[in-house]
Motif scaffolding. Sequence first.
Motif, PDB file in Angstrom:
ATOM      1  N   PHE A   8     -24.988  26.548 -22.770  1.00  0.00           N
ATOM      2  CA  PHE A   8     -25.535  27.903 -22.779  1.00  0.00           C
ATOM      3  C   PHE A   8     -26.481  28.119 -23.948  1.00  0.00           C
ATOM      4  CE2 PHE A   8     -21.807  28.136 -20.191  1.00  0.00           C
ATOM      5  CZ  PHE A   8     -22.231  28.913 -19.125  1.00  0.00           C
ATOM      6  N   ALA A   9     -27.323  29.100 -23.749  1.00  0.00           N
ATOM      7  CA  ALA A   9     -28.223  29.597 -24.801  1.00  0.00           C
ATOM      8  C   ALA A   9     -28.994  28.436 -25.435  1.00  0.00           C
ATOM      9  CB  ALA A   9     -27.416  30.418 -25.799  1.00  0.00           C
ATOM     10  N   SER A  10     -29.010  28.382 -26.759  1.00  0.00           N
ATOM     11  CA  SER A  10     -29.868  27.405 -27.438  1.00  0.00           C
ATOM     12  C   SER A  10     -29.426  25.958 -27.214  1.00  0.00           C
ATOM     13  CB  SER A  10     -29.911  27.722 -28.932  1.00  0.00           C
ATOM     14  OG  SER A  10     -28.598  27.846 -29.442  1.00  0.00           O
ATOM     15  N   GLN A  12     -29.150  24.506 -24.479  1.00  0.00           N
ATOM     16  CA  GLN A  12     -29.870  23.946 -23.325  1.00  0.00           C
ATOM     17  C   GLN A  12     -31.157  23.244 -23.751  1.00  0.00           C
ATOM     18  OE1 GLN A  12     -30.407  27.461 -20.954  1.00  0.00           O
ATOM     19  NE2 GLN A  12     -28.297  27.438 -20.195  1.00  0.00           N
ATOM     20  N   GLU A  42     -22.395  24.435 -35.217  1.00  0.00           N
ATOM     21  CA  GLU A  42     -23.140  25.356 -34.342  1.00  0.00           C
ATOM     22  C   GLU A  42     -22.304  25.827 -33.158  1.00  0.00           C
ATOM     23  OE1 GLU A  42     -26.982  24.084 -33.048  1.00  0.00           O
ATOM     24  OE2 GLU A  42     -27.701  23.725 -35.087  1.00  0.00           O
ATOM     25  N   LEU A  43     -21.107  25.258 -32.995  1.00  0.00           N
ATOM     26  CA  LEU A  43     -20.293  25.563 -31.819  1.00  0.00           C
ATOM     27  C   LEU A  43     -19.600  26.913 -31.917  1.00  0.00           C
ATOM     28  CD1 LEU A  43     -18.316  22.389 -30.810  1.00  0.00           C
ATOM     29  CD2 LEU A  43     -19.767  23.778 -29.338  1.00  0.00           C
ATOM     30  N   PHE A  68     -20.892  27.262 -25.828  1.00  0.00           N
ATOM     31  CA  PHE A  68     -21.786  28.316 -26.311  1.00  0.00           C
ATOM     32  C   PHE A  68     -22.015  28.122 -27.811  1.00  0.00           C
ATOM     33  CE2 PHE A  68     -21.591  31.508 -22.837  1.00  0.00           C
ATOM     34  CZ  PHE A  68     -20.541  30.987 -22.084  1.00  0.00           C
ATOM     35  N   PRO A  69     -23.211  28.433 -28.288  1.00  0.00           N
ATOM     36  CA  PRO A  69     -23.428  28.352 -29.737  1.00  0.00           C
ATOM     37  C   PRO A  69     -22.747  29.496 -30.487  1.00  0.00           C
ATOM     38  CG  PRO A  69     -25.417  29.108 -28.638  1.00  0.00           C
ATOM     39  CD  PRO A  69     -24.428  28.803 -27.556  1.00  0.00           C
ATOM     40  N   LEU A  70     -22.510  29.260 -31.773  1.00  0.00           N
ATOM     41  CA  LEU A  70     -21.912  30.260 -32.645  1.00  0.00           C
ATOM     42  C   LEU A  70     -22.964  31.321 -32.986  1.00  0.00           C
ATOM     43  CD1 LEU A  70     -19.267  30.673 -34.380  1.00  0.00           C
ATOM     44  CD2 LEU A  70     -20.526  29.607 -36.242  1.00  0.00           C
ATOM     45  N   LEU A  71     -22.644  32.568 -32.691  1.00  0.00           N
ATOM     46  CA  LEU A  71     -23.556  33.668 -33.006  1.00  0.00           C
ATOM     47  C   LEU A  71     -22.962  34.476 -34.151  1.00  0.00           C
ATOM     48  CD1 LEU A  71     -24.397  35.073 -29.442  1.00  0.00           C
ATOM     49  CD2 LEU A  71     -25.402  33.107 -30.616  1.00  0.00           C
TER      50      LEU A  71
ATOM     51  N   ALA B 204     -22.301  40.387 -31.981  1.00  0.00           N
ATOM     52  CA  ALA B 204     -23.063  39.423 -32.781  1.00  0.00           C
ATOM     53  C   ALA B 204     -24.272  38.987 -31.970  1.00  0.00           C
ATOM     54  CB  ALA B 204     -22.201  38.219 -33.155  1.00  0.00           C
ATOM     55  N   ILE B 205     -25.346  38.648 -32.683  1.00  0.00           N
ATOM     56  CA  ILE B 205     -26.592  38.289 -32.008  1.00  0.00           C
ATOM     57  C   ILE B 205     -27.250  37.071 -32.656  1.00  0.00           C
ATOM     58  CG2 ILE B 205     -27.153  40.583 -31.114  1.00  0.00           C
ATOM     59  CD1 ILE B 205     -28.911  41.018 -33.588  1.00  0.00           C
ATOM     60  N   ALA B 206     -28.105  36.415 -31.864  1.00  0.00           N
ATOM     61  CA  ALA B 206     -28.978  35.344 -32.361  1.00  0.00           C
ATOM     62  C   ALA B 206     -30.059  35.147 -31.307  1.00  0.00           C
ATOM     63  CB  ALA B 206     -28.198  34.046 -32.573  1.00  0.00           C
ATOM     64  N   TYR B 209     -29.808  35.820 -27.531  1.00  0.00           N
ATOM     65  CA  TYR B 209     -28.403  35.761 -27.144  1.00  0.00           C
ATOM     66  C   TYR B 209     -27.544  36.740 -27.929  1.00  0.00           C
ATOM     67  CZ  TYR B 209     -30.777  31.467 -26.011  1.00  0.00           C
ATOM     68  OH  TYR B 209     -31.718  30.577 -25.588  1.00  0.00           O
ATOM     69  N   GLN B 211     -23.211  38.626 -28.036  1.00  0.00           N
ATOM     70  CA  GLN B 211     -21.847  38.666 -27.520  1.00  0.00           C
ATOM     71  C   GLN B 211     -21.145  39.924 -27.980  1.00  0.00           C
ATOM     72  OE1 GLN B 211     -20.467  34.977 -29.309  1.00  0.00           O
ATOM     73  NE2 GLN B 211     -19.408  36.086 -30.944  1.00  0.00           N
ATOM     74  N   ARG B 229     -13.253  28.077 -38.421  1.00  0.00           N
ATOM     75  CA  ARG B 229     -14.463  27.391 -38.880  1.00  0.00           C
ATOM     76  C   ARG B 229     -15.349  28.485 -39.444  1.00  0.00           C
ATOM     77  NH1 ARG B 229     -17.269  26.040 -35.054  1.00  0.00           N
ATOM     78  NH2 ARG B 229     -16.138  27.251 -33.531  1.00  0.00           N
ATOM     79  N   GLY B 234     -24.500  31.831 -37.982  1.00  0.00           N
ATOM     80  CA  GLY B 234     -24.538  31.085 -36.730  1.00  0.00           C
ATOM     81  C   GLY B 234     -25.948  30.601 -36.462  1.00  0.00           C
ATOM     82  N   VAL B 235     -26.278  30.413 -35.183  1.00  0.00           N
ATOM     83  CA  VAL B 235     -27.597  29.869 -34.843  1.00  0.00           C
ATOM     84  C   VAL B 235     -28.735  30.871 -35.062  1.00  0.00           C
ATOM     85  CG1 VAL B 235     -26.786  28.061 -33.290  1.00  0.00           C
ATOM     86  CG2 VAL B 235     -27.206  30.346 -32.379  1.00  0.00           C
ATOM     87  N   GLU B 236     -28.399  32.138 -35.427  1.00  0.00           N
ATOM     88  CA  GLU B 236     -29.452  33.111 -35.743  1.00  0.00           C
ATOM     89  C   GLU B 236     -30.294  32.654 -36.935  1.00  0.00           C
ATOM     90  OE1 GLU B 236     -26.276  33.663 -35.979  1.00  0.00           O
ATOM     91  OE2 GLU B 236     -25.823  34.264 -38.034  1.00  0.00           O
ATOM     92  N   ASP B 276     -27.175  36.181 -22.185  1.00  0.00           N
ATOM     93  CA  ASP B 276     -28.371  35.363 -22.373  1.00  0.00           C
ATOM     94  C   ASP B 276     -29.544  36.156 -21.794  1.00  0.00           C
ATOM     95  OD1 ASP B 276     -30.508  33.617 -22.035  1.00  0.00           O
ATOM     96  OD2 ASP B 276     -29.236  31.900 -21.570  1.00  0.00           O
TER      97      ASP B 276
END
Lengths: 74, 290
Positions: A8-10, A12, A42-43, A68-71, B204-206, B209, B211, B229, B234-236, B276
């Motif tokens: 999912f998301a990034s 891909q 990143e998970l 899904f990546p960690l947001l 949360a956002i990035a 994306y 959630q 963890r 995150g990926v933002e 997404d």
Amino acid sequence: MNVTVKLFASFQKGRFTIEQRAYPAATTVREVVTGLAIPEQELGIMMVNSRHVKLDQELADGDTLALFPLLGGG
Amino acid sequence: MAIPWHCFPFSAAAEMTTLHDYLREQATEGILPWTRQRRAMVRFGCTCYQVEEAALGLGILPARYQRNRETVSIEDQLTLLRSRVAVIGCGGLGGYVVEELARLGVGQLVVIDPDCFEEHNLNRQLFSLPANLGQAKVAAAQKRVAALNPAVTLLPLQETFNSDNGPELLAGVQLAVDCLDSIPVRLELAEVCEALNIPLVHGAIAGWYGQVTTQFPGDRTLQTLYQGRQPVKGVEQQLGNPSFTPAVIAGLEVAEACKVLLGKGETLRRRLLSIDLRLMQLHETTLTES
């Protein structure tokens, strides 16, 4: 065994959206993640058959794994 | 019937009856227009909050809430007015969350953020303007809310939330809304909410994306989600955040907040909604404690 892997998301980017992949029996989520070169930090959500699991979860034939990546942004 | 005992200057029962009579007389088909509400404030020396509380207690709806009516009953509107909600983080998510809670009619907002506006906030943070760069985000939020709904009191707290000051900052709130940009601070917030028995709406956002989920005391959803963890971001960090993602996720958070405050509808309890916006896909994940 065959496992359907959904990204999912990034995740891909440069990989795929959904693929059916063959793994040895009792492969863990961590091994799949490592094999896809996804950095562990990143998970975010890891789901097997729509339920949240941990990295050491063993997969079974026919499972669907979704990553899904960690947001963290606000 | 609600008695606005704290009306200034003196709250003698006779005067209250007069305010109530006045509001009944001034309402048209159960609606109180703003000009008449203002007149009641001046005439009886009451705050906007006090007049709204008295009106709603009489089953009279301040006209600003007319379009809430099919979604939020008059009784619910009074519950929202008397609610106290903390918004932790006043950036991308927090700006929209504060705006929407104030327009919805939540009477007391506690807004916590240590930061001042910087230029890179201008692409998405609702209260950021070239004119207020360098100013405290919570001060801008207070100014905005005072202008858009004077019935709402916003307590601006220019502080960094943590587990030490958390219990004091969240004292007396019915609900916390997570608009933070740090995963470890989110986990501290989740622990403080757990200890104080406060439900928590998480967003949360990035990039494209986002959630959302809602946790009640005992659920430990965020602790499960982030599984110990603790990278700070995150990926933002790579993806940044455009204008629309915080607006979407904040809207979903406020819908959750509304339901929690009113005890109505189905919340995202033990469910994580992942969004997404690039592919316009929604995914739901069942979350159980692990």
